[in-house]
Write an enzyme that holds these catalytic residues in place. Structure first.
Site, PDB file in Angstrom:
ATOM      1  N   GLU B  61       0.960  -1.513   0.041  1.00 33.05           N
ATOM      2  CA  GLU B  61      -0.095   0.394   0.079  1.00 33.05           C
ATOM      3  C   GLU B  61       0.802   1.690   0.491  1.00 33.05           C
ATOM      4  OE1 GLU B  61      -0.464  -2.639   2.157  1.00 33.05           O
ATOM      5  OE2 GLU B  61      -2.288  -3.488   0.720  1.00 33.05           O
ATOM      6  N   HIS B 130     -10.909  -5.625   8.525  1.00 33.77           N
ATOM      7  CA  HIS B 130     -12.259  -5.545   7.343  1.00 33.77           C
ATOM      8  C   HIS B 130     -13.780  -4.498   8.176  1.00 33.77           C
ATOM      9  CE1 HIS B 130      -9.428  -8.685   6.342  1.00 33.77           C
ATOM     10  NE2 HIS B 130      -9.962  -8.752   5.073  1.00 33.77           N
TER      11      HIS B 130
HETATM   12  C1  LIG Z   1      -1.727  -5.143   4.815  1.00 31.96           C
HETATM   13  C2  LIG Z   1      -2.764  -5.946   4.018  1.00 31.96           C
HETATM   14  N1  LIG Z   1      -3.080  -5.295   2.890  1.00 31.96           N
HETATM   15  C3  LIG Z   1      -3.881  -6.029   1.401  1.00 31.96           C
HETATM   16  C4  LIG Z   1      -4.994  -7.161   2.376  1.00 31.96           C
HETATM   17  C5  LIG Z   1      -5.303  -8.353   1.854  1.00 31.96           C
HETATM   18  N2  LIG Z   1      -5.298  -9.394   1.262  1.00 31.96           N
HETATM   19  C6  LIG Z   1      -5.231 -10.011   2.404  1.00 31.96           C
HETATM   20  S1  LIG Z   1      -4.561 -11.378   1.617  1.00 31.96           S
HETATM   21  C7  LIG Z   1      -3.709 -11.358   0.114  1.00 31.96           C
HETATM   22  C8  LIG Z   1      -3.077 -11.731  -0.990  1.00 31.96           C
HETATM   23  C9  LIG Z   1      -2.258 -12.237   0.043  1.00 31.96           C
HETATM   24  O1  LIG Z   1      -0.780 -12.555  -0.873  1.00 31.96           O
HETATM   25  P1  LIG Z   1      -0.112 -13.642   0.064  1.00 31.96           P
HETATM   26  O2  LIG Z   1       0.830 -12.811   0.575  1.00 31.96           O
HETATM   27  O3  LIG Z   1       0.044 -14.687  -1.467  1.00 31.96           O
HETATM   28  O4  LIG Z   1       0.083 -15.232   0.860  1.00 31.96           O
HETATM   29  P2  LIG Z   1      -1.575 -16.362   0.600  1.00 31.96           P
HETATM   30  O5  LIG Z   1      -2.676 -15.339   0.273  1.00 31.96           O
HETATM   31  O6  LIG Z   1      -1.929 -16.599  -1.120  1.00 31.96           O
HETATM   32  O7  LIG Z   1      -1.154 -17.348   1.582  1.00 31.96           O
HETATM   33  C10 LIG Z   1      -4.652  -9.832   0.488  1.00 31.96           C
HETATM   34  C11 LIG Z   1      -4.100  -8.544  -1.110  1.00 31.96           C
HETATM   35  C12 LIG Z   1      -4.631  -7.149   3.518  1.00 31.96           C
HETATM   36  N3  LIG Z   1      -4.480  -8.353   4.258  1.00 31.96           N
HETATM   37  N4  LIG Z   1      -2.988  -6.901   4.338  1.00 31.96           N
END
Ligand SMILES: Cc1ncc(C[n+]2csc(CCOP(=O)(O)OP(=O)(O)O)c2C)c(N)n1
Ligand SMILES: [Mg+2]
Lengths: 384, 324
Positions: B61, B130
């Site tokens: 972000e 959220h």
């Molecule tokens: C700071 C932040 N930005 C956005 C989100 C929304 N979000 C939740 S999971 C995710 C993707 C995460 O991907 P990854 O790090 O590859 O982990 P995975 O879910 O694939 O295990 C996002 C964008 C969040 N939880 N925290």
């Protein structure tokens, strides 16, 4: 559970940095450390020798199956409206069980929201994990009881907490180590890169365990990086290694090596567990919008559980009775989880005011009293 | 426009129009491309405008907002999406220390036409981070404009106005109302910072914005059955605040209740109560009262109803105001 039986203290100095790591220049092809092929063939890797007893192999298999069962049950419970959300680990069982079982009892894990398999290995009651997904708490377990921190939803934050915890271990002169779990998407966050820096300059005993499951919700790993993620480590001055994340033996061996490397004062290691998120990101997600089923199908052939089962069968290390017993146990677990979740009471709303501070706070206390009086006015019929 | 639209569709249409009208407008955020955003607000836009203008960003972000600042310096008009309220904080430094101050530091030589869209507030049964209402942080920061629509018409036109603004705008989208439908008119009938009297009344003024406007309208309808005529003002803009409309209303009714989801302590209501007390002191029959969240982290979803202001809590405050 299994943690204690496998968490052998390793007093010996960790082996020198393996050749696979030194070779990791920018033009090197990523080498995937693998000890068990998708067909269930046991292969050796010179840098990561692993000896396992039949008992150990069977108990790894049991963990994988039970973890998958628990996860599937939670997905079903979400569908039935018992949970608000679930983040499935389907496909990532080996990465989590392999790394989780590499930990010693005194080691500490800092999970994301998907590390149900690591929680299992840390002997955390699966029902504890479900509270926050049901909406009755924000985690709620005591992280210090099993050295398993609360789930962290804000992407990447926990990698700094893990690093700080590891810095504390060093200051204490202890030989524990820490694993910071995170995803491929998280590798883009500032916090994660700051964690790499702190861990590196303070030589902190932390293993950064990145489950590259190929997706961050709808974004493929190519949105986050132009080089294989494990190579990021070299720029921060510590070793990085890519391991077959669907191979529980490789994950176990590499993580054990990395934890020992860290606990012996050699600083952090980055492990990239190359795996795949077989399910949706969470139960709220619809992956058909952004990825092809052929991709998912291709990864099915690399399933972590079938390859270990194939190996056990081929080598005659487990019989039908064993598999049937694991299946029966998994039924039991499913039942316990279902009943446990359905019987989980809603908290009293005054939970809102509990534990905001550890010492009294006049505003919180005042608002709690106001709330209690207001709620009581309904019971007394005043406000109807 | 096309009859009844949801807030989500109205926002989607506003983004589409903005992309069509100005080649310098571009969208950036996590999962806004193929997925269309987790709330589908950008649905179909990458397909129609290309990956150059509807950009799936890395998961960072601070990176999203920081590079939006650079793009703005280079003459672009970035509209960025933060996936959920609780995930804007990694970008807080870029927003508060950089984006908000850039125009002033350059003595007006540069402009920062950056729009930051954030789905905010609770009521959807979500896990933590959220459901938060963090408008006060942004409204407290000079240099940012802060607005929040409560219905499809305003959602559409206020977003277009926000994108056209040469200042940074924090655009807060009431996520639990995304699927509420309403008419979207062919033109804006108000400026981005004007408040709207959404229900006229004489006995007290309810002041709300975003998700709480609907709750206040329901409360006013219920009060009518008891013979009480409540005026409801949709604030729409949190910085600047349309005090003219508020003062006019409160001077007529003599009573005001401010309603928001954010904790009452140092929330928007605190500023509104203080100003209204200063400006309408001799017209007030009762102190300005506030209804809002508690001074506590947003709770687990199974108890969020106790945290969120509802019809009963609003009417309870109205009773107290009328009892003076
Ligand atoms: C700071 C932040 N930005 C956005 C989100 C929304 N979000 C939740 S999971 C995710 C993707 C995460 O991907 P990854 O790090 O590859 O982990 P995975 O879910 O694939 O295990 C996002 C964008 C969040 N939880 N925290
Ligand atoms: Mg991922």
């Amino acid at each position: 559970m299994t943690v204690k039986s496998t968490a052998r203290a390793r007093k010996k100095a960790a082996p020198a940095v393996p050749d696979t790591l030194r070779a990791a220049g920018t033009d090197a092809q990523p080498e995937l450390v693998q000890l068990l092929t998708p067909e269930g063939e046991r292969v050796e890797h010179p840098d990561y020798p692993l000896t396992t007893t039949p008992d150990e192999l069977r108990s790894l298999y049991r963990d994988l199956v039970l973890v998958r069962r628990f996860d599937g049950e939670a997905t079903a419970l979400q569908r039935q409206g018992e949970l608000g959300l679930w983040a499935s680990l389907l496909g990532q069982e080996a990465a989590q069980v392999g790394s989780g079982r590499a930990m010693r009892t005194g080691d500490y894990a800092f999970p994301t929201y998907r590390e149900h398999g690591v929680a299992w290995c840390r002997d955390v009651d699966p029902l504890n994990l479900l509270g926050m997904f049901r909406g009755v708490n924000h985690g709620g377990w005591d992280p210090n009881e099993k050295n398993f921190h609360l789930y962290t939803i804000v992407i990447g934050s926990q990698t700094l907490h893990a690093t700080g915890y590891a810095m504390g271990i060093t200051k204490d002169g202890a030989d524990d180590a820490v694993i910071a779990y995170f995803g491929d998407g998280a590798s883009s966050q500032g916090d994660v890169n700051e964690a790499f820096t702190f861990a590196s300059v303070y030589n902190a005993p932390v293993v950064f365990f990145c489950q590259n499951n190929q997706w961050a919700i709808s974004e493929p790993t190519t949105t986050q990086t132009k080089i294989p993620l494990y190579r990021r480590a070299s720029g921060f001055g510590f070793p990085g290694v890519r391991v077959d994340g669907n191979d529980v033996l490789a994950c176990l061996a590499v993580t054990r090596w990395a934890l020992d490397h860290a606990r012996n004062g050699n600083g952090p290691v980055l492990i990239e567990a190359f795996t795949y998120r077989m399910g949706a990101h969470t139960t709220s997600d619809d992956p058909t919008r952004y990825r092809h089923t052929e991709e998912t199908e291709a990864w099915k052939a690399k399933d972590p559980i079938s390859r270990l089962r194939a190996h056990l069968e081929k080598e005659g290390l487990a019989d039908e009775e064993f598999f049937a017993a694991v299946d029966a146990e998994s039924e039991q677990l499913g039942l316990r989880v279902r009943e446990g979740v359905r019987g989980m009471p809603d908290p009293d709303p005054t939970l809102i005011f509990d534990h905001v501070y550890s010492e009294p706070h006049t505003l919180v206390d005042e608002e709690r009293a106001e709330y209690v009086a207001y709620a009581a006015s309904f019971e007394a019929g005043e406000n109807l | 426009m096309a009859g009844q639209l949801s807030i989500a569709k109205a926002l989607n249409g506003a983004l589409r129009k903005s992309l069509e009208n100005d080649p310098k407008t571009l969208l950036m955020g996590e999962d806004i491309g193929k997925l269309g955003g987790v709330f589908r607000i950008t649905d179909g836009l990458q397909k129609d405008f290309g990956e150059d203008r509807v950009i799936d960003s890395p998961l960072a972000e601070s990176g999203i907002v920081g590079t939006a600042i650079g793009l703005a310096l280079r003459g672009y008009r970035p509209v960025v999406e933060i996936q959920f309220d609780g995930f804007v904080y990694p970008a807080f430094d870029q927003i508060v220390s950089q984006l908000a101050k850039m125009h002033a530091r350059a003595l007006g030589h540069v402009k920062m036409p950056v729009t930051i869209r954030i789905p905010y507030a609770g009521g959807i049964g979500a896990v933590e981070h959220h459901s938060e209402s963090h408008e006060a942080y942004f409204a407290h920061t000079a240099g940012l404009r802060v607005v929040t629509p409560s219905n499809p018409h305003d959602a559409h036109w206020m977003l277009r106005q926000a994108i056209e603004s040469d200042d940074p705008v924090i655009f807060l989208e009431p996520k639990r109302r995304y699927w509420d439908k309403g008419e979207v008119g062919d033109a804006p009938d108000l400026g981005m910072h004007d408040a709207r009297i959404v229900r006229p009344g004489t006995d007290a003024t309810l002041i709300a914005y975003g998700p709480m406007v609907k709750v206040c309208l329901e409360a006013a309808a219920a009060a009518e059955e008891d013979g009480r005529r409540l005026e409801v003002v949709d604030l729409r803009s949190l910085s600047p605040v349309d005090f003219t409309t508020l003062e006019d209303s409160v001077k007529r009714t003599g009573r005001a209740v401010v309603v928001h989801e954010a904790p009452v302590f140092l929330g928007m209501g605190a500023e509104l109560a203080a100003r209204l007390t200063e400006k309408c002191f001799y017209h007030l029959e009762a102190p300005v009262l506030r209804v809002g969240g508690y001074y506590a982290p947003y709770p687990p979803s199974r108890v969020e109803e106790a945290f969120l202001p509802d019809l009963d809590r609003v009417l309870d405050a109205v009773d107290r105001a009328l009892a003076y």
